[in-house]
Design an enzyme around this catalytic site. Structure first.
Site, PDB file in Angstrom:
ATOM      1  N   ARG A  20      14.994   8.884  -8.754  1.00  0.00           N
ATOM      2  CA  ARG A  20      14.841   8.868  -7.305  1.00  0.00           C
ATOM      3  C   ARG A  20      15.906   9.760  -6.707  1.00  0.00           C
ATOM      4  NH1 ARG A  20      14.983   3.447  -3.750  1.00  0.00           N
ATOM      5  NH2 ARG A  20      17.172   3.587  -4.257  1.00  0.00           N
ATOM      6  N   ASP A  69      22.302   1.714 -13.871  1.00  0.00           N
ATOM      7  CA  ASP A  69      23.761   1.699 -14.036  1.00  0.00           C
ATOM      8  C   ASP A  69      24.235   0.396 -14.661  1.00  0.00           C
ATOM      9  OD1 ASP A  69      24.044   4.231 -13.033  1.00  0.00           O
ATOM     10  OD2 ASP A  69      24.636   3.599 -11.023  1.00  0.00           O
ATOM     11  N   THR A  91      16.578  11.963  -0.487  1.00  0.00           N
ATOM     12  CA  THR A  91      15.236  11.780   0.098  1.00  0.00           C
ATOM     13  C   THR A  91      14.569  10.490  -0.355  1.00  0.00           C
ATOM     14  OG1 THR A  91      14.140  12.854  -1.759  1.00  0.00           O
ATOM     15  CG2 THR A  91      14.928  14.295   0.011  1.00  0.00           C
ATOM     16  N   ASP A 138      22.145  -1.344  -8.881  1.00  0.00           N
ATOM     17  CA  ASP A 138      21.432  -0.252  -9.558  1.00  0.00           C
ATOM     18  C   ASP A 138      21.110  -0.688 -10.993  1.00  0.00           C
ATOM     19  OD1 ASP A 138      21.387   3.174  -9.318  1.00  0.00           O
ATOM     20  OD2 ASP A 138      21.059   2.176 -11.231  1.00  0.00           O
TER      21      ASP A 138
HETATM   22  C1  PRP Z   1      15.396   3.080 -10.064  1.00  0.00           C
HETATM   23  C2  PRP Z   1      14.476   2.044 -10.649  1.00  0.00           C
HETATM   24  C3  PRP Z   1      13.110   2.567 -10.264  1.00  0.00           C
HETATM   25  C4  PRP Z   1      13.377   3.206  -8.922  1.00  0.00           C
HETATM   26  C5  PRP Z   1      12.895   2.268  -7.854  1.00  0.00           C
HETATM   27  O1  PRP Z   1      15.466   4.177 -10.896  1.00  0.00           O
HETATM   28  O2  PRP Z   1      14.636   1.851 -12.015  1.00  0.00           O
HETATM   29  O3  PRP Z   1      12.586   3.519 -11.175  1.00  0.00           O
HETATM   30  O4  PRP Z   1      14.784   3.390  -8.807  1.00  0.00           O
HETATM   31  O5  PRP Z   1      13.011   2.845  -6.609  1.00  0.00           O
HETATM   32  P1  PRP Z   1      11.753   3.243  -5.720  1.00  0.00           P
HETATM   33  O6  PRP Z   1      10.807   2.097  -5.757  1.00  0.00           O
HETATM   34  O7  PRP Z   1      12.356   3.450  -4.354  1.00  0.00           O
HETATM   35  O8  PRP Z   1      11.180   4.512  -6.272  1.00  0.00           O
HETATM   36  P2  PRP Z   1      16.418   5.433 -10.621  1.00  0.00           P
HETATM   37  O9  PRP Z   1      15.701   6.453  -9.815  1.00  0.00           O
HETATM   38  O10 PRP Z   1      17.726   4.932 -10.069  1.00  0.00           O
HETATM   39  O11 PRP Z   1      16.588   6.066 -12.039  1.00  0.00           O
HETATM   40  P3  PRP Z   1      17.235   5.489 -13.389  1.00  0.00           P
HETATM   41  O12 PRP Z   1      16.260   4.486 -13.951  1.00  0.00           O
HETATM   42  O13 PRP Z   1      17.330   6.706 -14.232  1.00  0.00           O
HETATM   43  O14 PRP Z   1      18.565   4.861 -13.079  1.00  0.00           O
HETATM   44  N1  URA Z   2      16.814   1.186  -7.810  1.00  0.00           N
HETATM   45  C1  URA Z   2      17.680   0.254  -8.264  1.00  0.00           C
HETATM   46  O1  URA Z   2      18.131   0.341  -9.408  1.00  0.00           O
HETATM   47  N2  URA Z   2      18.043  -0.750  -7.453  1.00  0.00           N
HETATM   48  C2  URA Z   2      17.544  -0.887  -6.217  1.00  0.00           C
HETATM   49  O2  URA Z   2      17.908  -1.860  -5.507  1.00  0.00           O
HETATM   50  C3  URA Z   2      16.657   0.097  -5.746  1.00  0.00           C
HETATM   51  C4  URA Z   2      16.295   1.107  -6.566  1.00  0.00           C
END
Ligand code: PRP
Ligand code: URA
Length: 209
Positions: free
Chosen positions: A104, A203, A108, A200
């Site tokens: 994400r 993380d 944006t 997160d």
């Molecule tokens: C997080 C999570 C989802 C997304 C959710 O991933 O694991 O994939 O955000 O958010 P949304 O519904 O607003 O799209 P992230 O983009 O942080 O990537 P990561 O899994 O690599 O940490």
């Molecule tokens: N992605 C995450 O990991 N946590 C949130 O709360 C939203 C998006």
């Protein structure tokens, strides 16, 4: 409209509390996510079809049930979805696995696809898209769209925690997709984080920042 199923089994709810807790360390977080994923897999497979076959026991011939219908495919969204994959595979060890890489954009909040690798027969499988968080819904919608563009038709979504905004967005974009969550939280904050959520997910699973 796809249904929203809240997996409210006491074991799931108990473990989710530790997942949410900011004091839970990386090792414990990973273990609890893995365990909840296994328990949720039990709920998400509750409606898979069965057929009756004849089996010979040591005592008599009888009719008994086996799973029929489409084979399953698991689609973790990288990277946080990987944290739930092994837990689901414990119940569904024969499932094939496809990966969709999305992150994400922090400015944006739009999803950016950077990787996709799917089983060759993915169109013939019932798919479970796996991601701990359904926030704006952008990542889930993009992943499901990618799968549909490749001919997939039977798709379920599995998340630990969802925001109402994300559920509504997925239901509008993909009304044929049922969503299974352990909790439906209150709202999204200005940074697109679920409140109260768990922070997160990626993380916390991998100890990054
Ligand atoms: C997080 C999570 C989802 C997304 C959710 O991933 O694991 O994939 O955000 O958010 P949304 O519904 O607003 O799209 P992230 O983009 O942080 O990537 P990561 O899994 O690599 O940490
Ligand atoms: N992605 C995450 O990991 N946590 C949130 O709360 C939203 C998006």
């Amino acid at each position: 409209m796809g249904k929203l199923v809240i997996c409210d089994h006491p074991l799931i709810q108990h473990k989710l509390t530790f997942i949410r807790d900011v004091r839970t360390n990386t090792k414990e977080f990973r273990e609890h996510v893995d365990e909840v994923a296994t328990l949720m897999a039990y709920e998400i497979t509750r409606d898979i079809p069965l057929e009756t076959i004849t089996v010979q026991t040591p005592v008599a011939e009888t009719e008994s049930k086996v799973i029929s219908g489409r084979m399953l495919g698991l689609i973790p969204i990288l990277r946080a979805g990987l944290g739930m994959l092994e837990g689901v595979l414990k119940l569904l060890p024969a499932a094939k696995v496809g990966h969709v890489g999305l992150f994400r954009d922090p400015e944006t909040l739009q999803p950016v696809e950077y990787y996709i690798k799917l089983p060759t027969d993915v169109q013939e499988r019932e798919l479970i898209v796996i991601d701990p968080m359904l926030a704006t819904g952008g990542s889930a919608i993009a992943a499901i769209t990618s799968l549909k563009n490749r001919g997939c038709t039977q798709i379920k979504m599995m998340n630990l925690i969802a925001a109402p905004e994300g559920v509504a967005a997925v239901q509008e974009a993909h009304p044929d997709v049922d969503i299974y969550v352990a909790a439906l939280d209150d709202h999204l904050n200005d940074h697109g984080y679920i409140v109260p959520g768990l922070g997160d997910a990626g993380d916390r699973l991998y100890g990054t920042k």
